[in-house]
Design a protein around this motif. Structure first.
Motif, PDB file in Angstrom:
ATOM      1  N   PRO A   1       0.600  -1.425  -0.031  1.00 30.91           N
ATOM      2  CA  PRO A   1      -0.473  -0.068   0.022  1.00 30.91           C
ATOM      3  C   PRO A   1       0.767   1.057  -0.021  1.00 30.91           C
ATOM      4  N   GLU A   2       0.208   3.240  -0.330  1.00 29.82           N
ATOM      5  CA  GLU A   2       1.192   3.684  -0.315  1.00 29.82           C
ATOM      6  C   GLU A   2       0.716   4.167   1.151  1.00 29.82           C
ATOM      7  N   LEU A   3       2.605   4.237   1.301  1.00 31.28           N
ATOM      8  CA  LEU A   3       2.758   5.089   2.519  1.00 31.28           C
ATOM      9  C   LEU A   3       2.959   6.524   2.733  1.00 31.28           C
ATOM     10  N   PHE A   4       2.604   6.966   3.943  1.00 32.22           N
ATOM     11  CA  PHE A   4       2.302   8.561   4.075  1.00 32.22           C
ATOM     12  C   PHE A   4       3.546   8.841   5.339  1.00 32.22           C
ATOM     13  N   VAL A   5       4.769   8.966   5.520  1.00 34.44           N
ATOM     14  CA  VAL A   5       5.199   9.203   6.385  1.00 34.44           C
ATOM     15  C   VAL A   5       5.426  10.502   7.127  1.00 34.44           C
ATOM     16  N   THR A   6       5.264  10.358   7.845  1.00 35.53           N
ATOM     17  CA  THR A   6       5.253  11.517   8.902  1.00 35.53           C
ATOM     18  C   THR A   6       6.440  11.992   9.790  1.00 35.53           C
ATOM     19  N   CYS A   7       6.531  13.576   9.836  1.00 35.50           N
ATOM     20  CA  CYS A   7       7.539  13.507  11.276  1.00 35.50           C
ATOM     21  C   CYS A   7       6.865  13.941  12.345  1.00 35.50           C
ATOM     22  N   SER A   8       7.806  13.972  13.455  1.00 37.71           N
ATOM     23  CA  SER A   8       7.128  14.816  14.325  1.00 37.71           C
ATOM     24  C   SER A   8       8.437  15.414  14.919  1.00 37.71           C
ATOM     25  N   VAL A   9       8.103  16.344  16.363  1.00 34.43           N
ATOM     26  CA  VAL A   9       8.894  17.552  16.308  1.00 34.43           C
ATOM     27  C   VAL A   9       9.124  17.940  17.569  1.00 34.43           C
ATOM     28  N   GLY A  10      10.545  17.958  18.300  1.00 34.16           N
ATOM     29  CA  GLY A  10      10.529  18.352  19.377  1.00 34.16           C
ATOM     30  C   GLY A  10      11.644  19.459  19.607  1.00 34.16           C
ATOM     31  N   VAL A  11      11.443  20.689  20.354  1.00 32.87           N
ATOM     32  CA  VAL A  11      11.867  21.883  20.373  1.00 32.87           C
ATOM     33  C   VAL A  11      12.764  22.500  21.971  1.00 32.87           C
ATOM     34  N   SER A  12      13.576  22.529  21.946  1.00 35.45           N
ATOM     35  CA  SER A  12      13.954  23.433  23.425  1.00 35.45           C
ATOM     36  C   SER A  12      14.982  24.896  22.757  1.00 35.45           C
ATOM     37  N   VAL A  13      14.622  25.683  23.617  1.00 31.53           N
ATOM     38  CA  VAL A  13      15.104  27.123  23.426  1.00 31.53           C
ATOM     39  C   VAL A  13      15.946  27.551  24.395  1.00 31.53           C
ATOM     40  N   PHE A  14      16.802  28.385  24.012  1.00 33.07           N
ATOM     41  CA  PHE A  14      18.883  28.303  24.435  1.00 33.07           C
ATOM     42  C   PHE A  14      17.851  30.070  24.541  1.00 33.07           C
ATOM     43  N   PRO A  15      18.754  30.794  25.877  1.00 34.38           N
ATOM     44  CA  PRO A  15      18.647  30.237  26.811  1.00 34.38           C
ATOM     45  C   PRO A  15      18.106  29.562  28.168  1.00 34.38           C
ATOM     46  N   ASN A  16      16.810  29.763  27.721  1.00 31.02           N
ATOM     47  CA  ASN A  16      15.602  29.665  28.534  1.00 31.02           C
ATOM     48  C   ASN A  16      15.779  27.615  29.184  1.00 31.02           C
ATOM     49  N   ASP A  17      15.975  27.097  28.410  1.00 38.68           N
ATOM     50  CA  ASP A  17      16.277  25.006  28.492  1.00 38.68           C
ATOM     51  C   ASP A  17      17.303  25.326  28.909  1.00 38.68           C
ATOM     52  N   GLY A  18      18.718  25.590  28.934  1.00 31.71           N
ATOM     53  CA  GLY A  18      19.783  26.150  29.414  1.00 31.71           C
ATOM     54  C   GLY A  18      20.942  26.870  28.343  1.00 31.71           C
ATOM     55  N   SER A  19      22.215  26.884  28.125  1.00 28.91           N
ATOM     56  CA  SER A  19      23.589  27.277  27.965  1.00 28.91           C
ATOM     57  C   SER A  19      24.379  26.161  27.912  1.00 28.91           C
ATOM     58  N   GLU A  20      24.001  24.820  27.830  1.00 29.47           N
ATOM     59  CA  GLU A  20      25.239  23.617  26.765  1.00 29.47           C
ATOM     60  C   GLU A  20      24.976  23.176  26.427  1.00 29.47           C
ATOM     61  N   PRO A  21      25.894  23.367  25.432  1.00 28.02           N
ATOM     62  CA  PRO A  21      24.929  21.824  24.193  1.00 28.02           C
ATOM     63  C   PRO A  21      24.551  21.270  24.273  1.00 28.02           C
ATOM     64  N   ASP A  22      24.774  20.459  24.828  1.00 28.46           N
ATOM     65  CA  ASP A  22      24.335  18.705  25.203  1.00 28.46           C
ATOM     66  C   ASP A  22      23.276  18.684  26.394  1.00 28.46           C
ATOM     67  N   VAL A  23      22.805  19.722  27.489  1.00 25.28           N
ATOM     68  CA  VAL A  23      21.578  20.317  27.739  1.00 25.28           C
ATOM     69  C   VAL A  23      20.788  20.549  27.299  1.00 25.28           C
ATOM     70  N   LEU A  24      21.027  21.401  26.297  1.00 27.02           N
ATOM     71  CA  LEU A  24      19.870  21.919  25.438  1.00 27.02           C
ATOM     72  C   LEU A  24      19.967  20.245  23.755  1.00 27.02           C
ATOM     73  N   MET A  25      20.673  19.834  23.611  1.00 24.54           N
ATOM     74  CA  MET A  25      20.683  18.556  23.108  1.00 24.54           C
ATOM     75  C   MET A  25      19.393  17.216  23.176  1.00 24.54           C
ATOM     76  N   ARG A  26      20.007  16.978  24.302  1.00 22.07           N
ATOM     77  CA  ARG A  26      18.656  15.967  25.749  1.00 22.07           C
ATOM     78  C   ARG A  26      17.579  17.110  25.473  1.00 22.07           C
ATOM     79  N   ASN A  27      17.120  18.306  25.951  1.00 25.60           N
ATOM     80  CA  ASN A  27      16.259  18.439  26.790  1.00 25.60           C
ATOM     81  C   ASN A  27      15.469  18.310  24.859  1.00 25.60           C
ATOM     82  N   ALA A  28      15.892  18.923  24.027  1.00 22.99           N
ATOM     83  CA  ALA A  28      15.296  18.796  22.238  1.00 22.99           C
ATOM     84  C   ALA A  28      14.613  17.315  21.835  1.00 22.99           C
TER      85      ALA A  28
END
Length: 642
Positions: free
Chosen positions: A320-347
């Motif tokens: 059958p024809e497949l319709f593939v979708t995506c989901s999105v997670g967002v982290s905002v800096f500096p509110n959600d962190g000011s270190e790369p690893d922290v922001l990546m984990r939160n996203a």
């Protein structure tokens, strides 16, 4: 004795005789270039100069590469510098004091090192040994310039990491080619180390590096930005059903769509003074986007555009024809962190919560996600040992016919008595098991115990009622479920006494026709099929593709029916759909007399929940609700059903 911060002292102490013999062989050095060949014609220089195409994978061309030369003869250095300048190499550093070589390279690693072997105080072999012990310098390509013909000397240099050899006197043309080819190979290696092989996008290592730069600018300028993680929904199911090759093709198509979407934002409201939005292949089914500036309405519009543009269709012969979708997670800096690893984990956490809510959604990071993730991680780890520790028990909850008040079925319910004293059961336990890939193990264990209970009931001459079993399709393929059911039927279970309450049925969307029809095959054998958590994880569209006998609205509808008129209308609408399709509608989670009264008033046929009977063990369920050949037992509750 060594002036390279002590490097090479012990090696020379242990191999004094070897070093002395090496230096004796290399004692006399001719000039670096052969006589009369220290200059090339302009035509020859242009032919050997750094080529643009050779450096296209780097942010700057090969002519910008730093070339370093270590030689105790200044004449050699001056001749080489002049030649390289004519050949187009603009960055050249040198030293005729070999003890300074390693500190100079640590301060600024060169693109290529031209190294003499025979030098006083510190030899070229000592420098190679020191470079090999350095995590950065070990990757600097070294071209050895030597007049030695001793194979052992060359082998030692190769063993210490030398990449190439040139015999003195050096032919300038050959030196130019060796430098250009070495730099090109190094640039390509660097490109491969920072880019994803499947999509060609910058990879996780480049993502972390670029994020650090964007963060520095954002914190210095005091403006917000964001990380957006984009995950392809149900890619694992597609890989399992159609093969990893199909999954890779879908990832490539999604990557192209996302790249186009991000490219259109360059220089716009999501760009900062120094950076534009950039796309990366993060890991597996995930992509990442760095948004240097993100605030207000433009950000919401961009996220919605990402969700829309990342939806792709795929058609393969026989499927059958497949319709593939995506989901999105967002982290905002500096509110959600000011270190790369922290922001990546939160996203990443935000993306996981978006996927838990259903496909094609987005979530912004919340601090609660971290607490939930830690709690879920702890529970997931404990769940893997719960069965072997006898912490899981199988209970049965009565299902009641509202018109007569009689028990017409039972539902198998798993309950986990966590060592902390917490009780996890029902849908909560199924969701946890699905996220930790333990749902298959629990389902197999449930069927094994259910067969024993039903066999005991038959042996005792009891009049059994159909038993419904919750089955999550999050990680279980329909064909595997068929094997479990067939094993139960082979052990004497009557197909008419078994009902499958399917959850996470959205997993069926991307399965081949053979898998999707496996459920229909069970129904033909007499097994009842129910769509569980209807209105939450199952929808009307699933009624079209999955023939079933009953639908079970999500328990949240009954829970909120007393205080929310919208929920009342939705619950009544689900019941009306069931009637029009001639399906049974079973209300779940009845806990109060008021909820029961609403269901009776509006013509619901069946219901279950603690108000109608607490979950009990198989022995108690048999004693309380099953009879010896008689009519089904009528319940007795505080709210009379008659």
């Amino acid at each position: 004795m060594s002036k390279i911060e002590g490097v090479g002292r012990q090696r020379r102490d242990n191999t004094d005789s070897d070093s002395d013999s090496d230096r004796d062989m290399l004692a006399t050095q001719p000039t670096v270039f052969a006589p009369g060949e220290d200059r090339l014609s302009m035509k020859e220089l242009r032919a050997l100069a750094p080529q643009d195409e050779a450096g296209r994978n780097r942010s700057m061309g090969l002519s910008e590469a730093l070339i370093m030369m270590v030689d105790d003869e200044m004449l050699n250095i001056e001749m080489t510098e002049a030649f390289l300048a004519d050949a187009g190499y603009r960055h050249f550093v040198h030293t005729d004091q070999p003890e300074r070589a390693v500190p100079m390279m640590r301060k600024e690693p060169p693109g290529v090192l031209l190294l003499d072997l025979s030098m006083p105080k510190v030899s070229g072999l000592d420098i190679l040994a020191a470079m090999r012990e350095d995590s950065v310098l070990r990757h600097v390509p070294a071209i050895v310039l030597t007049s030695s013909t001793d194979a052992q000397v060359k082998l030692k240099a190769l063993a210490l990491g030398a990449m190439d050899f040139l015999s003195k006197p050096v032919d300038p043309s050959e030196l130019a080619l060796r430098i250009r080819n070495t730099l090109a190979a190094s640039a390509y290696r660097e490109y491969l180390g920072q880019h994803d092989g499947l999509t060609g996008l910058p990879n996780k290592q480049r993502y972390r590096k670029d994020l650090a730069s964007v963060l520095d600018e954002a914190l210095a300028s005091d403006h917000p930005g964001a990380l957006i993680h984009v995950g392809v929904d149900n890619l694992g199911r597609i890989n399992d059903a159609l093969g990893r090759g199909v999954g890779d093709q879908l990832l490539q198509r999604v990557a192209k769509r996302l790249a186009s979407c991000v490219q259109t934002e360059h220089g716009g409201e999501l760009s900062s003074e120094q950076h534009n939005p950039s796309l990366y292949r993060f890991d597996g089914d995930e992509f990442a986007i760095i948004v240097p500036y993100m605030e207000g309405v433009p950000s919401a519009a961009f996220i919605n555009k990402l969700l829309e543009d990342s939806t792709v269709s795929f058609q393969r012969s026989g499927f059958p024809e497949l319709f593939v979708t995506c989901s999105v997670g967002v982290s905002v800096f500096p509110n959600d962190g000011s270190e790369p690893d922290v922001l990546m984990r939160n996203a990443g956490l935000a993306l996981r919560h978006a996927k838990l809510a259903g496909p094609h959604r987005y979530e912004f990071f919340s601090p609660q996600f971290k607490d939930l993730a830690l709690s879920r991680l702890d529970l997931s780890a404990g769940l893997r040992h719960a069965v072997s520790r006898d912490e899981i028990e199988l209970l049965y909850e009565p299902r009641v016919e509202l018109a007569s008040g009689r028990v017409v079925a039972g539902e198998a319910l798993l309950r986990w008595k966590h060592p902390s004293g917490r009780i996890i059961e029902g849908d909560e336990l199924m969701d946890l098991a699905g996220s930790s890939e333990m749902d298959v193990v629990l389902t197999e264990w449930l069927f094994e115990l259910l067969m024993k209970h039903m066999k005991n009931w038959r042996s005792a001459g009891l009049q059994a009622v159909p038993i419904a079993v919750k089955v999550s399709l999050a990680n279980m393929r329909p064909s595997d479920l068929v094997h479990l059911v067939n094993a139960a039927l082979a052990n004497g279970v009557d197909a008419r006494q078994l009902s499958l309450e399917l959850q996470q049925v959205s997993a069926l969307d991307n399965l081949p026709a053979k898998e999707a029809t496996a459920i229909a095959g069970l129904r033909k054998k007499g097994v009842r099929i129910a769509l569980g958590r209807f209105g939450a994880s199952a929808s009307i569209s699933h009624l079209r593709q999955l023939p079933c006998d009953e639908i079970m609205p999500d328990a949240s509808f009954v829970r909120d029916v007393e205080r929310d008129a919208t929920v009342q209308a939705m619950l009544l609408g689900i019941a009306d759909i069931a009637r029009r399709l001639r399906l049974s509608c079973v209300a779940c989670g009845v806990e109060t007399a008021q909820q029961l009264a609403f269901l009776k008033k509006n013509g619901f046929e069946q219901a279950q929940g603690r108000h109608l009977g607490e979950p009990v063990t198989g022995l108690v369920f048999a004693a309380k609700w099953l009879t010896r050949g008689g009519r089904p037992v009528r319940i007795s509750t505080p709210g009379d059903l008659s």
